[in-house]
Design an enzyme around this catalytic site. Structure first.
Site, PDB file in Angstrom:
ATOM      1  N   THR A 771      45.402  69.595  52.063  1.00  0.00           N
ATOM      2  CA  THR A 771      44.987  68.191  52.071  1.00  0.00           C
ATOM      3  C   THR A 771      46.168  67.228  52.032  1.00  0.00           C
ATOM      4  O   THR A 771      46.065  66.095  52.483  1.00  0.00           O
ATOM      5  CB  THR A 771      44.057  67.907  50.885  1.00  0.00           C
ATOM      6  OG1 THR A 771      44.728  68.252  49.669  1.00  0.00           O
ATOM      7  CG2 THR A 771      42.779  68.708  51.007  1.00  0.00           C
ATOM      8  N   CYS A 772      47.293  67.680  51.461  1.00  0.00           N
ATOM      9  CA  CYS A 772      48.471  66.806  51.393  1.00  0.00           C
ATOM     10  C   CYS A 772      48.920  66.389  52.791  1.00  0.00           C
ATOM     11  O   CYS A 772      49.398  65.271  53.002  1.00  0.00           O
ATOM     12  CB  CYS A 772      49.621  67.508  50.689  1.00  0.00           C
ATOM     13  SG  CYS A 772      49.259  67.967  48.986  1.00  0.00           S
TER      14      CYS A 772
END
Length: 806
Positions: A771-772
């Site tokens: 998700t980063c």
């Protein structure tokens, strides 16, 4: 250059028939002397006559004629003094307070004159260095503890004719050396003199500007340098002091000059652009001009100009300048309207290019700020200004987003013309008030969060932390999970804010007509820690905004308006309590005679329920006995609203404000933040867009690694997404990015594009995500059916929101 240096011009042949000349010598402390002398008499002989009459030593005398110091060896004829009974020869003695300064400047002038008359161009290097050192010595002799003494000392520079001699040298073969000496003088004055004394060099800079203007014009580099030096001196001085040293008439020519230049540069904005220094000088000179005009109109309001441009109803000594300034306003506003129209039409091209047009755009806002200030001086001009801005909302917004770095520089736009801005501009100015997100993990505030106790543990980490550590950055991870980084932080923000505003926690209540909207719960005191939780809530919302995380909640209008420092009116409460709103409206709209018959049976009290008990609250002293009638019903309704939506939640709002202010550093900045925004703006910043997720937009902002856009797996993936419900798409997006609500710009508003990465996992494995980095790791599934099945599992709420993403 005009030959105003008669005293230092080439020697004239003596007259064959000497004549007598009568003239006057005026002194500061002595009566005026009448002297009769021969035209062939030397200036030295005149000094001797002055000494004979006054007892003043010759060495203490300096005679000035037409602004020039006369040399001893010259005759009256050579100095141009004619046989005229009313000819005045100004006499000025060397100041007894500053004898060294007078002697030094006399030597400087003599040395310059000697260079000008005797040295060939290849010899004067050493003497010119001496001139520079003597100018520096003059500055070092300036008394800086007494402003009046300093001003008297600096006046000697002009009285000794030093500016005239240096400009004369600048027009000779020694142009570069003279320019170097003048620049050195002004540059050294900044460092040698303190601020108050440096400001008193303004008359010297003005004198250089006047002489250079006549000699070389306004485009000469040295003239521009001296004009900018003058502006820098005025910029550091209080406007009242500026008037004492330099007057309106002295400054206005610079306003005209720069207005013409800016107008020309705006007209040719694709070839020539307004320079930062020109705009800055224009702004500085306008300060004095506006202050002087405001002094005249303070009691009569804005200036009214007739159809012919005549000033009506107000006798003024600056009528021509006032009319010209109005012309400047109209002309520059017209030019900028054209420039903004070009940005509106070609916004994509103009805002992306790196050429001259882009550079020129950076000065538009500064010029607009000055025009806005000028518009306040004239009747009807403010309306004209803001109507123009409203036509160029898109262009104005793009300029603000691209160029404004400090919100206070253009706070005037939101204070006076918020309707002329768009969401992007208001959001940008508001975000400048928040701390900048830092990614220094060594200094970051570290948190280890237990998912089952999410709210309580997060409260302990945030509510009791030093605000400085929170502004330094956040680093968190969930207990027993390996994932860390911005993606996990976004998920945490979303989950905590959802918990804070969950009505079951009794901190906030949802609006009956829109369950996404919240305002503080008057009965939040059921929890003894409720006020501390409101501080925590304020901190969390400020941090979420600071990190640009959409948390899926919005504030009710009454809550927003209190945060912005505004009053609450009847129309503001419509969503918060529709029934209460309807009741108040009926009271105000009833027939007055019916109300006065006391059919409502109302007094100035409000009945509430607090912790299960009924409570009667007086809305004013003696409210129980004050009957509501047609005359006081408006006051009654206003008091009801004040109690119901302000007083009853006053403590809660105050503590939320305190928490928010902890992050932005002060309550002043907290109020400014909300003042920058419209309620809808905050909705978009906290919740994101309300539009359904567009699959086409999603595709357009997705890149691939290991896959090609034409691969079957990619085609199947998007077919599966296309067949999902709105909620399933939100869950998939959250699993992929930790973003459940898109910004108002859609996928284009995310920090980066999304990626689908081909991974080597077996077909029976589910996708994973980073998700980063907005990355989805997708196995090469063998069919559309398998793809849909795997994504169906992912889009189950309990899986998609906690599936070990990182």
């Amino acid at each position: 250059m005009e030959n105003d240096d008669i005293a230092l011009s080439s020697p004239r042949s003596p007259p064959s028939d000497p004549t007598q000349v009568q003239f006057f010598v005026r002194m500061i402390t002595e009566p005026t002397l009448v002297i009769i002398a021969s035209s062939t008499d030397t200036i030295q002989s005149i000094h001797e006559k002055v000494q004979s009459s006054t007892g003043m030593p010759i060495t203490e005398q300096r005679l000035i004629y037409s602004g020039k110091q006369l040399r001893w060896e010259q005759t009256l004829y050579e100095c141009g003094v004619q046989n005229d009974a009313i000819m005045h020869l100004a006499g000025r003695m060397r100041s007894t307070c500053h004898p060294k300064a007078w002697q030094l400047m006399n030597d400087v002038v003599f040395l310059i004159f000697y260079l000008y008359k005797n040295y060939p161009p290849f010899l004067p290097v050493l003497p010119l260095k001496t001139v520079k050192s003597m100018l520096l010595q003059f500055l070092s002799l300036t008394p800086q503890s007494d402003p009046d003494q300093a001003y008297g000392h600096l006046q000697i520079f002009t009285a000794s004719s030093a500016p005239a001699r240096l400009v004369m040298l600048y027009m000779s073969s020694y142009r570069n050396a003279a320019a170097d000496a003048i620049r050195h003088f002004f540059c050294a004055s900044k460092t040698v003199l303190n601020k108050d004394t440096y400001n008193r060099c303004g008359p010297i800079a003005l004198e250089f500007c006047k002489r250079l203007f006549r000699a070389v014009g306004t485009y000469d580099p040295l003239y521009v340098f001296c004009r900018r030096s003058l502006a820098s001196m005025l910029e550091l001085t209080d406007p009242l002091e500026k008037k004492a040293l330099i007057g309106f008439k002295d400054i206005f020519p610079f306003v005209k000059e720069l207005a013409v230049k800016l107008s020309h540069d705006l007209l040719l904005s694709t070839e020539s652009t307004p320079s930062l220094s020109d705009v800055r000088d224009f702004s500085v000179f306008l300060v004095l001009v506006r202050k002087e005009i405001e002094r005249y109109i303070v009691n009569c309001g804005p200036i009214v100009l007739s159809f012919r441009g005549e000033i009506s109803g107000l006798p003024m000594c600056y009528s021509e300048e006032i009319k010209y300034l109005h012309e400047v306003f109209v002309a520059l506003l017209c030019r900028l309207d054209t420039c903004l129209m070009k940005i509106d039409v070609h916004v994509a091209d103009v805002m992306k290019q790196d050429g001259k047009t882009l550079i020129g755009c950076s000065q538009y806002l500064a010029i607009l700020k000055e025009l806005n200030l000028i518009s306040k001086l004239y009747h009807g001009c403010e309306k004209m200004f803001w109507e123009t801005m409203k036509r160029r909302t898109v262009a104005l917004g793009n300029l603000i987003v691209k160029y404004v770095k400090k919100s206070n520089e253009h706070k005037w736009i939101l204070d006076e013309g918020k309707e002329a801005t768009n969401f992007k501009a208001r959001r940008h100015l508001a975000m400048l008030l928040l701390p900048e997100v830092k990614y220094d993990y060594e200094a970051a505030h570290e948190m280890l969060i237990d998912r089952p106790n999410l709210l309580a543990v997060s409260f302990e980490y945030i509510a009791h932390a030093d605000p400085n550590s929170l502004r330094a950055g956040l680093f968190m991870e969930f207990k027993n999970e390996d994932a860390t980084g911005p993606g996990v932080l976004r998920e945490w923000f979303f989950l905590v804010c959802q918990a804070i505003f969950n009505p079951q926690n009794a901190l906030f209540v949802a609006c009956p007509t829109d369950r996404r909207r919240f305002f503080p719960n008057p009965d939040s005191k059921v929890d003894s820690l409720h006020l501390e939780y409101f501080i925590f809530s304020g901190r969390m919302i400020a941090l979420a905004l600071m990190h640009k995380v959409h948390v899926g909640i919005v504030f009710d209008r009454v809550f927003f308006l209190q945060l912005a420092g505004h009053n609450i009116t009847l129309e503001d409460i419509q969503d918060a309590d529709p029934y209460f709103y309807s009741s108040c409206k009926q009271i105000l709209e009833m027939d007055p005679e019916v109300v006065d018959q006391d059919v409502l049976a109302l007094t100035f009290v409000h009945e509430t329920e607090e912790l299960g008990k009924r409570k009667i609250v007086e809305l004013c002293p003696g409210g129980r006995s004050m009957i509501v009638n047609s005359k006081n019903r408006k006051q009654y309704v206003e008091s009801l609203i004040q109690h119901r939506f302000v007083t009853s939640i006053g403590e809660q709002v105050a503590h939320f404000v305190q928490g928010f202010a902890d992050i932005v550093s002060s309550q002043r900045l907290q109020r400014s933040f909300f003042h920058c925004l419209e309620p809808k703006d905050l909705d978009w910043m906290l919740h994101g867009t309300e539009n359904a997720i567009s699959v086409d937009d999603w595709k357009a902002h997705t890149k691939y690694r290991g896959f090609k856009k034409t691969d079957s797996q990619i085609s199947w993936f998007w077919k599966a997404v296309d067949g999902m419900t709105t909620e399933q798409r939100k869950v998939l997006l959250f699993f992929w990015t930790s973003v459940k609500y898109l910004p108002i710009e859609g996928f284009g508003g995310l920090a980066s594009r999304l990626r689908i990465i081909k991974c080597s996992m077996s077909f029976d494995r589910l996708p994973s995500s980073h998700t980063c980095f907005y990355e989805l790791c997708l196995p090469a599934y063998p069919s559309l059916t398998v793809t849909c099945d795997r994504l169906r599992i992912i889009t189950q709420e309990h899986v998609g929101c906690s599936f070990g993403t990182s």
